[in-house]
Design an enzyme around this catalytic site. Structure first.
Site, PDB file in Angstrom:
ATOM      1  N   HIS A   9     146.656  68.445  79.799  1.00 19.40           N
ATOM      2  CA  HIS A   9     146.303  69.677  80.510  1.00 19.40           C
ATOM      3  C   HIS A   9     145.344  70.552  79.701  1.00 19.40           C
ATOM      4  O   HIS A   9     145.257  70.442  78.470  1.00 19.40           O
ATOM      5  CB  HIS A   9     147.560  70.475  80.842  1.00 19.40           C
ATOM      6  CG  HIS A   9     148.311  70.928  79.618  1.00 19.40           C
ATOM      7  ND1 HIS A   9     147.950  72.038  78.883  1.00 19.40           N
ATOM      8  CD2 HIS A   9     149.399  70.409  79.004  1.00 19.40           C
ATOM      9  CE1 HIS A   9     148.774  72.200  77.869  1.00 19.40           C
ATOM     10  NE2 HIS A   9     149.663  71.218  77.914  1.00 19.40           N
ATOM     11  N   ARG A  60     150.924  73.818  84.314  1.00 17.73           N
ATOM     12  CA  ARG A  60     149.702  73.654  83.532  1.00 17.73           C
ATOM     13  C   ARG A  60     149.097  72.267  83.734  1.00 17.73           C
ATOM     14  O   ARG A  60     147.873  72.109  83.696  1.00 17.73           O
ATOM     15  CB  ARG A  60     149.951  73.951  82.057  1.00 17.73           C
ATOM     16  CG  ARG A  60     151.013  73.112  81.357  1.00 17.73           C
ATOM     17  CD  ARG A  60     151.327  73.722  79.991  1.00 17.73           C
ATOM     18  NE  ARG A  60     152.252  72.951  79.172  1.00 17.73           N
ATOM     19  CZ  ARG A  60     153.562  73.052  79.208  1.00 17.73           C
ATOM     20  NH1 ARG A  60     154.131  73.878  80.081  1.00 17.73           N
ATOM     21  NH2 ARG A  60     154.324  72.345  78.396  1.00 17.73           N
ATOM     22  N   HIS A 182     150.903  65.839  79.326  1.00 16.95           N
ATOM     23  CA  HIS A 182     151.031  66.703  78.154  1.00 16.95           C
ATOM     24  C   HIS A 182     150.807  65.912  76.872  1.00 16.95           C
ATOM     25  O   HIS A 182     150.842  64.684  76.864  1.00 16.95           O
ATOM     26  CB  HIS A 182     152.420  67.342  78.156  1.00 16.95           C
ATOM     27  CG  HIS A 182     152.725  68.031  79.442  1.00 16.95           C
ATOM     28  ND1 HIS A 182     152.490  69.368  79.653  1.00 16.95           N
ATOM     29  CD2 HIS A 182     153.210  67.542  80.626  1.00 16.95           C
ATOM     30  CE1 HIS A 182     152.819  69.684  80.890  1.00 16.95           C
ATOM     31  NE2 HIS A 182     153.263  68.588  81.493  1.00 16.95           N
TER      32      HIS A 182
END
Length: 248
Positions: A9, A60, A182
């Site tokens: 992200h 995110r 992530h």
């Protein structure tokens, strides 16, 4: 030929503040939104056409994916979301400043919590307000599987069954897949794809919002992997990630 595109992200509000984030659901900054859109532009320029997308339950990552697809004029693509692609749980240190935590506990201890392979940070209580048990989006997860803290080893063990059972089989019907997640959840996939040792993966840093493309032949043997974008800018981003937990 098959392509698996991994994207961490864009910059989040807590990335900017240098806080341990984990499963805390923080938003992207304006810079993070711009990074994500640029990632989509690069993919479009390079001629990639994803057919199916995967992301986590955290905004995110979801918003980064949305920006990428918007830049590619592919907002209509199907998306599969899973909590198993969420970031590593940093337990009771979620919300703490990384540099301040290093000043309090020492660089070595924080490095272990942040970057060791099998050392967990202090755990949350199941009913702590920061616990996933208190968030309705995780009602499907039994108490015994709620991550109250995780090492990288734990994160890998959470993610890889989903990767093997849901992501890779999608290549039976698609040529290009896009996974937006992530730093630690994607490192789990990178470790498997590149056959990295435990020591190698803990030193590997993923930059924010830079497409990382893995290409396979028709027998699903990996033939190449590369980041898209300016090599110097990418190296600087990777070094920035590595420096985050150093005391000031």
């Amino acid at each position: 030929m098959k392509n698996l595109i991994l994207v961490r992200h864009g910059e989040s509000a807590w990335n900017k503040l240098n806080l341990f984030t984990g499963w805390t659901d923080v938003d992207l900054t304006e810079a993070g939104m711009a990074e994500a859109f640029e990632a989509g532009r690069l993919l479009k320029v390079e001629g990639f056409r994803p057919e199916l997308c995967f992301t986590s339950y955290l905004k995110r990552a979801v918003k980064t994916l949305n920006q990428i697809l918007d830049a590619m004029d592919m907002d209509w693509l199907p998306v599969k979301k899973s909590w198993r692609l969420n970031e590593k749980s940093y337990g009771a240190i979620q919300g703490l400043n990384k540099a301040d935590t290093a000043a309090k506990y020492g660089d070595e201890q924080v490095l272990l919590w942040r970057r060791s392979f099998d050392v967990q940070p202090p755990a949350l209580d199941l009913h702590d307000e920061r616990s996933p048990r208190m968030d309705p989006r995780y009602n499907e997860i039994p108490d015994a599987q709620i991550p109250l803290t995780e090492s990288l080893k734990d994160t890998i063990e959470r993610i890889m069954p989903y990767y093997r059972e849901c992501i890779m089989p999608a290549f039976n019907h698609h040529d290009t897949l896009l996974v937006v997640a992530h730093g630690n959840s994607l490192r789990a996939i990178v470790k498997e794809l590149k056959g990295m040792t435990n020591e190698e993966i803990i030193k590997f840093n993923l930059p924010t919002a830079v497409p990382y493309v893995f290409t396979f032949d028709d027998r699903m043997q990996l033939t190449s992997d590369r980041f898209l974008g300016d090599p110097e800018a990418i190296a600087a981003k990777m070094q920035s990630v590595a420096n985050q937990a150093k005391r000031k």
